[in-house]
Design an enzyme around this catalytic site. Structure first.
Site, PDB file in Angstrom:
ATOM      1  N   ASP A  10       0.887  -1.156   0.000  1.00  0.00           N
ATOM      2  CA  ASP A  10       0.000   0.000   0.000  1.00  0.00           C
ATOM      3  C   ASP A  10       0.932   1.214   0.000  1.00  0.00           C
ATOM      4  OD1 ASP A  10      -2.059   1.793   0.036  1.00  0.00           O
ATOM      5  OD2 ASP A  10      -3.167   0.813   1.645  1.00  0.00           O
TER       6      ASP A  10
HETATM    7  C1  BGC Z   1      -4.939   3.336  -0.022  1.00  0.00           C
HETATM    8  C2  BGC Z   1      -5.017   2.341  -1.159  1.00  0.00           C
HETATM    9  C3  BGC Z   1      -4.806   3.049  -2.457  1.00  0.00           C
HETATM   10  C4  BGC Z   1      -3.474   3.758  -2.430  1.00  0.00           C
HETATM   11  C5  BGC Z   1      -3.189   4.528  -3.692  1.00  0.00           C
HETATM   12  C6  BGC Z   1      -3.689   4.187  -0.082  1.00  0.00           C
HETATM   13  O1  BGC Z   1      -3.788   5.231   0.814  1.00  0.00           O
HETATM   14  O2  BGC Z   1      -4.988   2.663   1.203  1.00  0.00           O
HETATM   15  O3  BGC Z   1      -6.256   1.691  -1.145  1.00  0.00           O
HETATM   16  O4  BGC Z   1      -4.890   2.138  -3.526  1.00  0.00           O
HETATM   17  O5  BGC Z   1      -3.491   4.694  -1.360  1.00  0.00           O
HETATM   18  O6  BGC Z   1      -4.017   5.619  -3.791  1.00  0.00           O
END
Ligand code: BGC
Length: 753
Positions: free
Chosen positions: A228
């Site tokens: 993530d």
């Molecule tokens: C989120 C993810 C997301 C990623 C990219 C993170 O803060 O938890 O779900 O895909 O950011 O935006």
């Protein structure tokens, strides 16, 4: 030699290390001289959030269809429809030059407070796994990748970057992993995104057991693991744990750390090569799909409307819906004119177009006259004048349609909701309207359960319209007027009070850790076991028609676990309009060594029926439908015995039950040990011959020792059965040929042969 192994040989250490870290917020690192292209990933999950300028994080994104959020998708219980939605997302990715969409989210809804629940499917792992697999299959069938997230046990936003989710192994295996497991095995997502949190003290990104032992080795996962955004703490440890790609980039220091680790021998280069191989496989697969062109905006908007209509759940209806010939309709509520259709955070889509619920309603009302009052503002404030104005409208109409949404930004990534309430103004508004207008219909827009006991009683109908996506305004009108017969069913329980919810006492945790103290009893598993009344149970949803269930059949009354069981039932539309029913199959184990929930969903099917029509619904239950995870055996086990197959219209509305007998084909090893109690020894079939010679002696001695047990009010057997055999042997003392320790070790050696 394959193209990829050949390429890895040609890549320098620096190039390999760089490939394992993003080049920008949304792109991987290309290696031009070797023909390795850049790959673009973007959010997800219910629309394509492709930044106009791909080098920026949160700048405006290109227009894309905002489909209904996951909570609504799951409430359709329609795997074919969700597959279609996935295909549409892929077409948009292709047009917007995106290789991988960052979704779906398959985390369990442990508490309805989790700010991101709108992005997740269900409190039930089976349902979530089926929907996630269809979504992935849909997207990937068109040559676009997905990222199954957030792996794993990321069930609250509160302190999400540091919190340690603390659970026992059985809970992990039965509740928090299976949706991921099903999606991985049935749909092979190109990428899996690890979560921010720790699992029992170890960050997901650096969790070898999670990413390598379970995901890659046990489940045979072939794609790559991406972090993530910002979830990595120690790049080298993460690589060793199986975290292939760190996002976002650029992060030169990380690349240096990897290079240094290989040069210094801290990390074997083969670890890096394996990550590179996994990433390259996907990068080249993605490149096979030519990007560019356009997508069919109108068709996707129509699909978004269809999914929204199928996912909305009619919670209450005294017969006022569908609307008929009412001539004067009061439309009340801010969200009637400004759709509340998606949540906050990384999933926020810039829609291609946006239905205005009021205008969409107007298109269907024919001659009827609509009057409008705002009723409440977007913010959480109290204004009696707005209520009074709305009451005037409602009083003079034949029906009041009250569109209610949560305050802006209450539901978002990054934080949880503090409560499950509407604002006090909204509660007062609903009560004031329903006091003057018996035909008050409440249309809710929210991403997760609300409590309703303060206001539901006086209403005539309640429609849960969710965060319904850009075409939801039209879908609401479709349902209100019966153009669409509601067929959504709840994929999560609506509690009466927040304090009734299973995780209440342990949420949000303290001192850096949240203990999953309710264990396997989340969602309906908890409400069933504790007999806690709910506002609306899991699997519940009304229709404008009725369905009857007849002729339940099982393929065999006695069956082997490996053969599974086929269930069938005739479902008839016993009402006057066409409709769809979600047939749900739950399994109840009569007796098991470890405690099991009263019932668990193991199959479902959605069927469309014309009035009077009957269809035979057939479902197959496999080994896993009857098994549970036994932490001592470290595997899913079945036990001989009886199971009820419960076929129903919701978890609380079981229409037919059949009892069957399972024969387990497992030959389980003994799990007896030095601490095992007499009961455990007696229950293990292998131990009987071993203990037999001693039985009489033990019996006599114990009787002698406990001859006075009546005087102390004790049942000696009750006491003895749960005492370790070793302790009992100590009572025999000198009567034994050897020490109790040697004797128990001797028995164990014979039992384990
Ligand atoms: C989120 C993810 C997301 C990623 C990219 C993170 O803060 O938890 O779900 O895909 O950011 O935006």
């Amino acid at each position: 030699m394959t193209k990829i192994t050949d390429l890895i040989k040609k890549m320098s250490l620096e190039e390999k290390a760089a490939l394992c870290t993003g080049a920008g917020p949304w792109t991987t690192t290309p290696v031009e001289h070797l023909g390795i292209p850049e790959m673009t990933v973007t959010d997800g999950p219910h629309g394509v959030r492709r930044a106009e300028n791909i080098t920026t994080f949160v700048e405006k994104s290109l227009p894309a269809t905002c489909f209904p959020t996951a909570a609504c998708m799951a409430s359709t219980w329609d795997v074919d429809l969700i597959q279609k939605l996935g295909e549409a997302l892929a077409y948009e990715c292709i047009a917007l030059k995106v290789d991988v969409i960052l979704g779906p989210g398959a985390n369990m809804k442990r508490t309805p407070l989790c700010g991101r629940n709108f992005e997740y499917y269900s409190e039930d792992p089976y349902l979530a796994g089926e929907i996630a697999a269809s979504f992935i299959n849909g997207v990937q069938s068109k040559g676009v990748g997905t990222s199954l997230k957030h792996f794993a046990a990321n069930n609250q936003e509160c302190q999400r970057s540091t919190i340690s989710s603390e659970f026992d192994e059985r809970t992990f295996r039965e509740i928090y992993l299976p949706a991921f497991e099903a999606a991985v095995k049935k749909a092979k997502p190109w990428t899996v995104m690890c979560s921010y949190n720790k699992l029992n003290g170890i960050y997901a990104a650096e969790n070898h057991r999670l990413l390598t032992e379970i995901l890659k080795e046990e489940w045979g996962y072939q794609g790559f693991v991406v972090s993530d955004w910002g979830a990595v703490h120690d790049r080298v440890e993460a690589l060793k744990a199986g975290l292939d790609l760190e996002m976002p980039g650029p992060r030169e220091r990380r690349v240096e750390e990897v290079i240094d680790a290989v040069r210094s021998g801290k990390m074997d280069e083969t670890v890096l090569n394996e990550a590179v191989r996994r990433i390259l496989e996907i990068v080249f697969k993605a490149a096979e799909t030519k990007k560019g062109g356009s997508f069919d905006i109108a068709r996707h908007h129509a699909l978004a409307r269809q999914v929204a209509g199928e996912g909305m759940v009619l919670l209450k209806n005294n017969g006022i819906l569908p609307l008929q010939k009412q001539k004067h309709i009061a439309v009340i509520g801010h969200s009637a004119k400004e759709a509340y259709y998606q949540g906050g955070g990384s999933s926020h889509i810039n829609p291609t177009q946006l239905d205005n619920p009021y205008e969409e309603l107007q298109k269907l009302v024919g001659e009827a006259e609509l009057s409008y009052a705002e009723g409440y503002t977007k913010e959480d404030s109290f204004d009696q004048a707005l209520i009074d104005e709305a009451v005037t409208h409602a009083r003079s109409a034949e029906v009041a349609l009250l569109y209610i949404c949560l305050p802006a930004t209450k539901e978002s990534e990054g934080y949880d909701r503090p409560d499950l309430d509407l604002t006090s103004h909204q509660v007062a508004l609903i009560n004031a309207i329903s006091a003057v207008q018996p035909n008050t219909v409440v249309i809710l827009n929210n991403g997760a359960p609300l409590v309703m006991s303060e206001w539901i009683e006086g209403t005539a109908a309640v429609l849960e319209a969710w965060m319904m996506g850009q075409a939801g305004g039209g879908a609401i009108a479709d349902v209100l007027y019966g153009k669409v017969n509601p067929s959504g069913k709840l994929a999560e329980t609506f509690p009466i009070k927040l304090i009734d919810t299973p995780a209440y006492i342990n949420y949000p945790g303290e001192n850096g850790a949240v203990r999953y103290g309710e264990g396997i009893f989340i969602g309906y598993r908890y409400y069933d076991a504790k007999q806690v009344p709910t506002q609306f149970p899991f699997g519940y949803g009304l229709s404008y028609t009725t369905f009857s269930y007849k002729n339940p059949k099982v393929s065999a009354e006695s069956f082997r676990d490996v053969d599974g069981l086929t269930i069938s039932v005739d479902v008839t539309n016993s009402g006057k309009v066409a409709g769809k029913e979600v047939v749900q199959v739950y399994v109840h184990d009569h007796k098991s060594k470890l405690v099991r929930p009263p019932k668990e969903l193991k199959g479902f099917a959605k069927v469309e029926l014309q009035p009077g029509e009957t269809k035979n619904v057939t479902l197959k239950l496999d080994f896993r439908a009857f098994a549970y995870y036994h932490p001592s055996y470290k595997q899913w086990i079945t036990e001989n015995g009886e199971f009820d197959i419960l076929i129903g219209a919701s978890s609380a509305d079981i229409r037919c039950a059949q009892t069957v007998t399972l024969q387990s084909t497992l030959e389980l090893p003994s799990i007896l040990n030095r601490d095992s109690t007499l009961r455990e020894w007696l229950e293990d079939p292998r131990s009987m011959s071993v203990l037999a010679p001693l039985a009489q002696q033990l019996n006599d001695q114990m009787r002698a020792n406990f001859s006075g047990s009546d005087d102390i009010g004790m049942d000696p057997m009750g006491f003895l059965l749960d005492t370790p055999l070793m302790n009992l042997l100590h009572f025999l003392g000198s009567a034994l040929p050897t020490s109790p320790e040697e004797m128990v070790d001797g028995f164990l050696a014979r039992v384990y042969v």
